[in-house]
Design an enzyme around this catalytic site. Structure first.
Site, PDB file in Angstrom:
ATOM      1  N   ARG A 182       0.708  -1.335   0.045  1.00  0.00           N
ATOM      2  CA  ARG A 182       0.017  -0.114  -0.070  1.00  0.00           C
ATOM      3  C   ARG A 182       0.927   1.203  -0.047  1.00  0.00           C
ATOM      4  NH1 ARG A 182      -2.260  -3.338  -1.351  1.00  0.00           N
ATOM      5  NH2 ARG A 182      -3.805  -4.603  -0.383  1.00  0.00           N
ATOM      6  N   CYS A 239     -11.306   0.062   3.544  1.00  0.00           N
ATOM      7  CA  CYS A 239     -10.635  -0.268   4.631  1.00  0.00           C
ATOM      8  C   CYS A 239      -9.795   0.930   5.297  1.00  0.00           C
ATOM      9  CB  CYS A 239      -9.463  -1.403   4.318  1.00  0.00           C
ATOM     10  SG  CYS A 239     -10.364  -3.031   4.070  1.00  0.00           S
ATOM     11  N   GLU A 310      -4.619   3.002   6.646  1.00  0.00           N
ATOM     12  CA  GLU A 310      -4.532   3.314   5.386  1.00  0.00           C
ATOM     13  C   GLU A 310      -4.838   4.511   4.798  1.00  0.00           C
ATOM     14  OE1 GLU A 310      -5.605  -0.330   3.058  1.00  0.00           O
ATOM     15  OE2 GLU A 310      -6.988   0.799   1.869  1.00  0.00           O
TER      16      GLU A 310
HETATM   17  N1  EPU Z   1     -12.637 -10.498   8.986  1.00  0.00           N
HETATM   18  C1  EPU Z   1     -13.059 -10.637  10.484  1.00  0.00           C
HETATM   19  N2  EPU Z   1     -13.789  -9.788  10.876  1.00  0.00           N
HETATM   20  C2  EPU Z   1     -14.153  -8.736  10.144  1.00  0.00           C
HETATM   21  C3  EPU Z   1     -13.622  -8.550   8.798  1.00  0.00           C
HETATM   22  C4  EPU Z   1     -12.806  -9.701   8.188  1.00  0.00           C
HETATM   23  O1  EPU Z   1     -12.993 -11.672  10.967  1.00  0.00           O
HETATM   24  O2  EPU Z   1     -14.883  -7.818  10.364  1.00  0.00           O
HETATM   25  C5  EPU Z   1     -11.679 -11.764   8.512  1.00  0.00           C
HETATM   26  C6  EPU Z   1     -12.590 -12.523   7.379  1.00  0.00           C
HETATM   27  O3  EPU Z   1     -13.426 -13.328   7.661  1.00  0.00           O
HETATM   28  C7  EPU Z   1     -11.110 -12.928   6.656  1.00  0.00           C
HETATM   29  C8  EPU Z   1     -10.212 -12.032   7.084  1.00  0.00           C
HETATM   30  O4  EPU Z   1     -10.616 -11.358   7.909  1.00  0.00           O
HETATM   31  O5  EPU Z   1     -10.973 -14.152   6.952  1.00  0.00           O
HETATM   32  C9  EPU Z   1      -9.917 -10.969   5.663  1.00  0.00           C
HETATM   33  O6  EPU Z   1     -10.913 -10.581   5.422  1.00  0.00           O
HETATM   34  P1  EPU Z   1     -11.232  -9.978   3.865  1.00  0.00           P
HETATM   35  O7  EPU Z   1     -11.309 -11.179   2.883  1.00  0.00           O
HETATM   36  O8  EPU Z   1     -12.687  -9.088   4.068  1.00  0.00           O
HETATM   37  O9  EPU Z   1     -10.151  -8.988   3.427  1.00  0.00           O
HETATM   38  P2  EPU Z   1      -9.427  -7.718   4.139  1.00  0.00           P
HETATM   39  O10 EPU Z   1      -7.718  -8.186   4.480  1.00  0.00           O
HETATM   40  O11 EPU Z   1     -10.039  -7.348   5.487  1.00  0.00           O
HETATM   41  C10 EPU Z   1      -8.579  -6.891   1.944  1.00  0.00           C
HETATM   42  C11 EPU Z   1      -8.461  -5.339   1.506  1.00  0.00           C
HETATM   43  C12 EPU Z   1      -9.578  -4.793   1.059  1.00  0.00           C
HETATM   44  C13 EPU Z   1     -10.253  -5.696  -0.101  1.00  0.00           C
HETATM   45  C14 EPU Z   1     -10.330  -6.895   0.504  1.00  0.00           C
HETATM   46  C15 EPU Z   1     -10.717  -7.842  -1.086  1.00  0.00           C
HETATM   47  C16 EPU Z   1      -6.463  -4.459   2.974  1.00  0.00           C
HETATM   48  C17 EPU Z   1      -6.384  -3.607   3.875  1.00  0.00           C
HETATM   49  N3  EPU Z   1      -7.965  -4.560   2.569  1.00  0.00           N
HETATM   50  O12 EPU Z   1      -9.462  -6.628   3.041  1.00  0.00           O
HETATM   51  O13 EPU Z   1      -9.368  -3.382   0.647  1.00  0.00           O
HETATM   52  O14 EPU Z   1     -11.162  -5.006  -0.741  1.00  0.00           O
HETATM   53  O15 EPU Z   1      -9.065  -7.419   0.672  1.00  0.00           O
HETATM   54  O16 EPU Z   1     -10.602  -9.180  -0.589  1.00  0.00           O
HETATM   55  O17 EPU Z   1      -5.572  -5.030   2.148  1.00  0.00           O
HETATM   56  C18 EPU Z   1      -9.309  -1.046   1.007  1.00  0.00           C
HETATM   57  O18 EPU Z   1      -8.160  -1.256   0.528  1.00  0.00           O
HETATM   58  O19 EPU Z   1     -10.027  -0.102   1.211  1.00  0.00           O
HETATM   59  C19 EPU Z   1      -9.953  -2.249   0.931  1.00  0.00           C
HETATM   60  C20 EPU Z   1     -11.527  -2.436   1.305  1.00  0.00           C
END
Ligand code: EPU
Length: 316
Positions: A182, A239, A310
């Protein structure tokens, strides 16, 4: 220093109806918070952007370049000097065939990521599906190396066109670009005297011709997964925190810290995805600042993990 009358006269004379004074930034950020920019300019092309950046520098005025405002927390007292907003202008996207099914797509910094993804889908080009659903502009996405676990901008960016603080343009090859998680470090191009940063004008992406129907199906699946996991019913900045090293995502950590649904003023931690802080109506930037501090402190105490935002905070 605040904008004086001579600076306002220059802006009016040079940029006409593309400049607005005391423009509330809450109209230009996806969080829908933020005080006024002293001057808010939407340059129509790269030459006008250069004139703005160079003219501001010559007059000793701060000039902050923003994309779509989707990753920006503007503080309540607003922004001193000039905001140059690229979202809405500098939006063209074009393709040029290279060799053996490789296609170069050039997108201006103000183009929406959604428009770039749609362009790739229409042309049957593979490589950008990780970005389906990423909000904001191409310039903003490059500047922060936006991405998901499936990929990031640095994976597909072949080159960059930047405006240096001097007003000169430079083309950078991907080998010259220092992408991190990022982040994209362009500090080496800043003006050491004033701290003025280089501005991304356009990006060139290396994509590949593929099976249009299959690429479209994959994009639809990515979008569906996003919609199932992320809240879209309230203003947000996506995020809020970066995922920290160690494997557990910021969303999971914040949820485990018991912060889902936590509310400060109009800022609320989403029940659906804990790394989204929503504007549930009438929030101020101060509400978001306090929520950011609370989340960081709680997570640090509970898990000994330091969450890095972020979202970029600007203004006073
Ligand atoms: N999870 C939880 N609780 C929550 C949210 C997530 O337990 O409230 C767990 C999920 O169950 C999963 C893991 O955390 O096992 C990862 O969650 P998710 O797949 O939603 O991915 P993320 O890492 O939270 C990243 C990017 C997002 C992007 C998604 C697409 C970052 C900081 N975030 O989210 O990007 O849309 O992957 O899969 O890298 C952004 O940058 O603004 C953004 C939204």
């Amino acid at each position: 220093m605040p904008l004086d009358d001579a600076s306002k006269d220059w802006l009016r004379a040079r940029f006409g109806d593309r400049v607005r004074f005391d423009e509330p930034m809450s109209r230009h950020t996806s969080l829908r918070v933020g005080g006024p920019a002293e001057a808010f300019v939407t340059p129509t092309d790269a030459d006008e952007l250069a004139a703005l950046v160079v003219g501001a520098r010559r007059r000793g005025l701060a000039c902050l370049v923003v994309g779509g405002g989707t990753n920006l927390l503007v503080l309540d007292r607003g922004i001193r000097g000039i905001v140059a907003a690229l979202g809405g202008a500098l939006t063209s996207i074009s393709a040029e065939t290279a060799h053996r099914g490789q296609v170069r797509v050039t997108a201006m910094a103000g183009a929406r990521m959604a428009a770039l993804c749609a362009f790739a889908l229409r042309q049957g080009l593979a490589g950008l599906n990780f970005a389906v659903g990423i909000p904001g502009t191409v310039g903003g996405a490059i500047a922060m190396n936006a991405g998901t676990p499936d990929g990031c901008i640095g994976d597909v960016l072949e080159g960059l066109r930047v405006l240096l603080p001097s007003g000169a343009e430079r083309h950078l090859d991907r080998r010259e670009l220092a992408f991190g998680y990022r982040s994209l470090d362009l500090n080496g191009l800043s003006d050491p005297a004033t701290g003025a940063a280089a501005v991304i004008i356009a990006g060139r992406f290396a994509l590949a011709s593929g099976d249009a129907a299959a690429i479209r199906a994959q994009a639809a699946a990515v979008m569906q997964r996003r919609k199932a996991r992320q809240p879209y019913d309230r203003p947000s900045a996506g995020c809020f925190f970066k995922n920290p090293p160690g494997g557990m995502s910021a969303g999971e950590i914040i949820e485990r810290a018991g912060l889902k649904g936590k509310r400060i003023g109009g800022a609320v931690v989403s029940e659906r995805h804990a790394n989204f802080i929503l504007n549930a109506g009438g929030a101020s930037a101060e509400d978001f600042l306090q929520m950011m501090a609370l989340v960081r402190q709680t997570v640090a105490e509970r898990f000994d993990i330091v969450l890095e935002p972020e979202v970029r905070t600007v203004g006073s």
